[in-house]
Design an enzyme around this catalytic site. Structure first.
Site, PDB file in Angstrom:
ATOM      1  N   GLY A 182     -49.900-127.371  10.873  1.00  0.00           N
ATOM      2  CA  GLY A 182     -49.697-128.302  11.932  1.00  0.00           C
ATOM      3  C   GLY A 182     -48.563-129.219  11.695  1.00  0.00           C
ATOM      4  N   LYS A 237     -43.340-128.529  16.685  1.00  0.00           N
ATOM      5  CA  LYS A 237     -43.567-127.709  17.795  1.00  0.00           C
ATOM      6  C   LYS A 237     -43.169-128.542  18.882  1.00  0.00           C
ATOM      7  CE  LYS A 237     -47.980-127.561  16.846  1.00  0.00           C
ATOM      8  NZ  LYS A 237     -47.812-128.291  15.546  1.00  0.00           N
ATOM      9  N   LYS A 276     -40.720-130.857  19.437  1.00  0.00           N
ATOM     10  CA  LYS A 276     -39.465-130.789  19.568  1.00  0.00           C
ATOM     11  C   LYS A 276     -38.970-129.452  20.260  1.00  0.00           C
ATOM     12  CE  LYS A 276     -35.032-130.368  17.535  1.00  0.00           C
ATOM     13  NZ  LYS A 276     -34.110-130.780  16.548  1.00  0.00           N
ATOM     14  N   ALA A 293     -53.925-133.362  18.516  1.00  0.00           N
ATOM     15  CA  ALA A 293     -52.473-132.890  18.336  1.00  0.00           C
ATOM     16  C   ALA A 293     -51.765-134.223  18.699  1.00  0.00           C
ATOM     17  CB  ALA A 293     -51.957-132.239  19.545  1.00  0.00           C
ATOM     18  N   HIS A 352     -47.359-134.541  19.503  1.00  0.00           N
ATOM     19  CA  HIS A 352     -46.143-133.891  19.394  1.00  0.00           C
ATOM     20  C   HIS A 352     -45.270-134.798  19.708  1.00  0.00           C
ATOM     21  CE1 HIS A 352     -48.415-129.793  20.222  1.00  0.00           C
ATOM     22  NE2 HIS A 352     -48.888-130.421  19.029  1.00  0.00           N
ATOM     23  N   THR A 353     -44.118-134.807  18.635  1.00  0.00           N
ATOM     24  CA  THR A 353     -43.126-135.880  18.771  1.00  0.00           C
ATOM     25  C   THR A 353     -41.822-135.539  19.563  1.00  0.00           C
ATOM     26  OG1 THR A 353     -43.836-136.796  16.876  1.00  0.00           O
ATOM     27  CG2 THR A 353     -41.892-137.770  17.518  1.00  0.00           C
ATOM     28  N   ARG A 365     -73.229-124.236  25.782  1.00  0.00           N
ATOM     29  CA  ARG A 365     -73.397-124.198  27.079  1.00  0.00           C
ATOM     30  C   ARG A 365     -73.994-125.497  27.567  1.00  0.00           C
ATOM     31  NH1 ARG A 365     -75.492-118.475  26.301  1.00  0.00           N
ATOM     32  NH2 ARG A 365     -76.316-119.454  24.302  1.00  0.00           N
ATOM     33  N   GLN A 406     -51.693-127.576  16.473  1.00  0.00           N
ATOM     34  CA  GLN A 406     -52.165-127.610  15.208  1.00  0.00           C
ATOM     35  C   GLN A 406     -51.363-126.198  14.656  1.00  0.00           C
ATOM     36  OE1 GLN A 406     -55.177-127.910  17.598  1.00  0.00           O
ATOM     37  NE2 GLN A 406     -54.456-130.108  17.223  1.00  0.00           N
TER      38      GLN A 406
HETATM   39  P1  GDP Z   1     -45.632-131.109  15.856  1.00  0.00           P
HETATM   40  O1  GDP Z   1     -46.905-131.747  15.904  1.00  0.00           O
HETATM   41  O2  GDP Z   1     -45.601-129.795  15.490  1.00  0.00           O
HETATM   42  O3  GDP Z   1     -45.154-131.311  17.345  1.00  0.00           O
HETATM   43  O4  GDP Z   1     -44.806-132.183  15.096  1.00  0.00           O
HETATM   44  P2  GDP Z   1     -44.885-133.746  14.873  1.00  0.00           P
HETATM   45  O5  GDP Z   1     -44.123-134.459  15.906  1.00  0.00           O
HETATM   46  O6  GDP Z   1     -46.458-134.264  14.572  1.00  0.00           O
HETATM   47  O7  GDP Z   1     -44.158-133.982  13.578  1.00  0.00           O
HETATM   48  C1  GDP Z   1     -42.830-133.526  13.356  1.00  0.00           C
HETATM   49  C2  GDP Z   1     -42.070-134.761  12.817  1.00  0.00           C
HETATM   50  O8  GDP Z   1     -40.670-134.533  12.481  1.00  0.00           O
HETATM   51  C3  GDP Z   1     -41.685-135.432  14.074  1.00  0.00           C
HETATM   52  O9  GDP Z   1     -41.591-136.893  13.741  1.00  0.00           O
HETATM   53  C4  GDP Z   1     -40.453-134.972  14.820  1.00  0.00           C
HETATM   54  O10 GDP Z   1     -39.669-136.109  15.453  1.00  0.00           O
HETATM   55  C5  GDP Z   1     -39.654-134.780  13.370  1.00  0.00           C
HETATM   56  N1  GDP Z   1     -38.741-133.579  13.738  1.00  0.00           N
HETATM   57  C6  GDP Z   1     -38.808-132.327  14.150  1.00  0.00           C
HETATM   58  N2  GDP Z   1     -37.795-131.608  13.914  1.00  0.00           N
HETATM   59  C7  GDP Z   1     -37.018-132.177  12.881  1.00  0.00           C
HETATM   60  C8  GDP Z   1     -36.076-131.931  11.956  1.00  0.00           C
HETATM   61  O11 GDP Z   1     -35.569-130.658  12.125  1.00  0.00           O
HETATM   62  N3  GDP Z   1     -35.709-132.617  11.127  1.00  0.00           N
HETATM   63  C9  GDP Z   1     -36.273-134.156  10.960  1.00  0.00           C
HETATM   64  N4  GDP Z   1     -35.594-134.693  10.049  1.00  0.00           N
HETATM   65  N5  GDP Z   1     -37.265-134.274  11.754  1.00  0.00           N
HETATM   66  C10 GDP Z   1     -37.781-133.409  12.463  1.00  0.00           C
HETATM   67  P1  IMO Z   2     -50.329-131.078  15.788  1.00  0.00           P
HETATM   68  O1  IMO Z   2     -50.630-130.286  17.004  1.00  0.00           O
HETATM   69  C1  IMO Z   2     -51.857-131.699  11.887  1.00  0.00           C
HETATM   70  C2  IMO Z   2     -56.491-131.670  11.353  1.00  0.00           C
HETATM   71  C3  IMO Z   2     -56.877-132.613  10.892  1.00  0.00           C
HETATM   72  C4  IMO Z   2     -58.147-132.352  10.099  1.00  0.00           C
HETATM   73  C5  IMO Z   2     -58.489-131.157  10.664  1.00  0.00           C
HETATM   74  C6  IMO Z   2     -59.752-131.148  11.835  1.00  0.00           C
HETATM   75  O2  IMO Z   2     -49.915-132.219  15.824  1.00  0.00           O
HETATM   76  O3  IMO Z   2     -49.592-130.156  14.706  1.00  0.00           O
HETATM   77  P2  IMO Z   2     -59.937-132.087  14.252  1.00  0.00           P
HETATM   78  O4  IMO Z   2     -59.828-133.465  14.730  1.00  0.00           O
HETATM   79  O5  IMO Z   2     -58.941-131.138  14.874  1.00  0.00           O
HETATM   80  O6  IMO Z   2     -61.292-131.990  14.209  1.00  0.00           O
HETATM   81  O7  IMO Z   2     -59.624-132.238  12.632  1.00  0.00           O
HETATM   82  O8  IMO Z   2     -57.397-130.485  11.322  1.00  0.00           O
HETATM   83  N1  IMO Z   2     -55.728-131.544  12.569  1.00  0.00           N
HETATM   84  C7  IMO Z   2     -54.036-131.333  12.381  1.00  0.00           C
HETATM   85  N2  IMO Z   2     -53.203-131.541  11.484  1.00  0.00           N
HETATM   86  N3  IMO Z   2     -51.716-131.592  12.970  1.00  0.00           N
HETATM   87  C8  IMO Z   2     -52.220-131.490  13.938  1.00  0.00           C
HETATM   88  O9  IMO Z   2     -51.791-131.109  15.337  1.00  0.00           O
HETATM   89  C9  IMO Z   2     -53.802-131.470  13.553  1.00  0.00           C
HETATM   90  N4  IMO Z   2     -54.753-131.554  14.606  1.00  0.00           N
HETATM   91  C10 IMO Z   2     -55.739-131.424  13.849  1.00  0.00           C
HETATM   92  O10 IMO Z   2     -56.217-133.716  10.236  1.00  0.00           O
HETATM   93  O11 IMO Z   2     -57.780-132.008   8.573  1.00  0.00           O
HETATM   94 MG    MG Z   3     -48.201-133.338  15.064  1.00  0.00          MG
END
Ligand code: GDP
Ligand code: IMO
Ligand code: MG
Length: 432
Positions: free
Chosen positions: A12, A16, A18, A39, A41-42, A140, A221
């Site tokens: 995770g 994703k 971005k 999730a 997603h930033t 269910r 994830q």
């Molecule tokens: P996701 O859950 O897969 O959408 O990812 P998250 O948003 O939880 O975490 C990714 C983090 O890295 C966020 O703070 C994004 O703004 C940042 N990010 C994404 N791509 C890049 C990159 O290429 N470089 C840097 N430095 N940060 C990035």
């Molecule tokens: P995105 O989409 C990173 C992790 C939790 C925990 C395990 C189970 O942002 O990548 P849950 O609440 O799903 O039952 O937790 O999964 N986890 C993630 N780790 N990114 C995520 O989502 C996550 N969603 C759940 O930290 O270890």
């Molecule tokens: Mg994330």
């Protein structure tokens, strides 16, 4: 027309959000197919940061339809809040831009209480009620979107399960009970607010496919949190690999043209469970600091480590990934040497594939290859050719070792901090 699935290849937080936001430019529909508000997603657009938990990452673009598919578990409170925040920021959220599957399951207050009270930190869930909601779905006894938009149906469904949940909460978990009437009223109210968005989203997607639209399926994830193929039991409760998209949207596998795997240039994990390349030293701390590796949902510090090819080969196979997007490559700038795990060594042998047996992991030592790092900051580079030579070597090493090509290189969190080698919507589908 193209149907593209975007999935995480690690644990995770690969970036994703971005990449989905970026690819939405060429998409007509963006659909979430599993997970829930675990999730985070930033998206960083015009200096403004938006973190989405439920609404698909396409919502910041105009005139796109965002779909929350049947495989998602929805906390209506969080969804309504998210819609409100988006509207306050000036984004259009209407039934023309957001559709919610009537078959998606609802996260109820008792799911959140159970998740909190039961996960004593071993798995380190996000505490959002995800696991307990999926349990009820499979058992269910779940409540679906279609139920909360129909008062009578909802009453019947709640009556079936309420007493059992109440006694589990108070007698087994020994925490404070909940009030049925107020839950009923609150959820009927939220159901009526969500009603305009509710649709049979499988039909909407099928229609769009027949009209030759471009559709993006946004995974949450990552492969190693997949309920079947992840590091069980340290996983989430849904199928995060590409196969989950067909089920969670309601289309057949022959509709899918390509799968893009999002791959962070190093490895992170939040919560408990194996992370073979974890660095509990100053390099790990440096990755966390430079990469801003703190959970977008819970704010927890993410565990950091070197890139792990054993883990990546597993996810590329499971999701039939043909192209990868390598993210956060900029975070590696300044490291003298970069290590990459190619296998794990146990006391008895060398292991090249992810073991299913969880107890083995603490005894595994990664076998590393080493590549030279680069000093320069790369976050303002926009063309592949301008990247430092050692950075290009790191990319081609990944491509060769994994047997896939890099379509996108991300060098910063902003939309434009990206090098597109090949737009995934231009990649010929398997049939052609
Ligand atoms: P996701 O859950 O897969 O959408 O990812 P998250 O948003 O939880 O975490 C990714 C983090 O890295 C966020 O703070 C994004 O703004 C940042 N990010 C994404 N791509 C890049 C990159 O290429 N470089 C840097 N430095 N940060 C990035
Ligand atoms: P995105 O989409 C990173 C992790 C939790 C925990 C395990 C189970 O942002 O990548 P849950 O609440 O799903 O039952 O937790 O999964 N986890 C993630 N780790 N990114 C995520 O989502 C996550 N969603 C759940 O930290 O270890
Ligand atoms: Mg994330």
């Amino acid at each position: 027309m193209s149907c593209l699935i975007v999935v995480g290849t690690q644990w995770g937080d690969e970036g994703k959000g971005k990449i989905v936001d970026l690819l939405t430019e060429r998409a007509d529909i963006v659909a979430r197919f599993q997970g829930g508000n675990n999730a985070g997603h930033t998206l960083v657009v015009n200096e403004e940061k938006t973190i989405l938990h439920l609404v698909p990452s396409g919502i910041l673009h105009k005139d796109k339809l965002c779909v929350i598919g049947s495989g998602v578990v929805i906390d209506p409170e969080i969804l309504l809040e998210e819609i409100e925040v988006l509207r306050e920021k000036g984004y259009s959220v209407s039934p023309d831009t957001l559709a919610i599957s009537e078959r998606a399951h609802i996260i109820m207050p008792y799911h959140k209480i159970i998740d909190h009270a039961r996960d004593t930190g071993r798995i380190g869930t996000t505490g959002r009620g995800i696991g307990p909601a999926y349990e009820d779905k499979v058992r269910r006894t779940g409540i679906r979107v279609i139920d909360i938009i129909n008062k009578d149906l909802f009453k019947k469904r709640l009556d079936i399960i309420f007493e059992e949940k109440q006694s589990y909460i108070t007698q087994i978990l020994k925490v404070k009970g909940i009030d049925k009437d107020s839950i009923y009223e609150r959820y009927v109210q939220m159901g009526s607010e969500l009603r305009p968005f509710v649709a049979d989203t499988s039909i909407a997607i099928d229609k769009a496919i027949k009209e030759n639209k471009n559709i993006l399926f946004e995974g949450a994830q990552g492969a190693h949190l997949d309920i079947d193929y992840g590091t069980y039991p340290f996983v989430t409760s849904s199928n995060t690999i590409s196969g989950g998209a067909c089920v969670g949207i309601g289309i057949g596998p022959t509709r899918i043209d390509n799968v893009i795997g999002i791959c962070k240039a190093y490895t992170t994990r939040v919560g408990g469970g194996p992370l073979p390349t974890e660095l509990n030293d100053e390099i790990g701390e440096r990755l966390r600091a430079f990469g801003g590796e703190y959970g977008a949902t819970t704010g927890r510090p993410r565990r950091c480590g070197w890139l792990d090819l054993v883990a990546l080969r597993h996810s590329i196979r499971l999701s039939s990934i043909a192209y990868i997007a390598i993210t956060k490559l900029d975070v590696l700038s300044g490291l003298k040497t970069l290590k990459i795990a190619t296998a794990y060594r146990s006391e008895v042998n060398v292991i090249r594939d992810m073991p299913a047996e969880i107890e083995i992991y603490p005894n595994l030592q990664p076998v590393y290859d080493e590549l030279p790092g680069w000093d320069e900051s790369i976050s303002s580079i926009r063309s592949y050719d301008d990247l430092p030579n050692n950075c290009k070597t790191y990319i081609s090493y990944m491509e060769e070792q994994l047997g896939v090509n890099a379509a996108i290189i991300s060098v910063g969190p902003k939309r434009d901090q990206t090098i597109i080698i090949k737009n995934p919507f231009d990649i010929p589908d398997r049939a052609s």
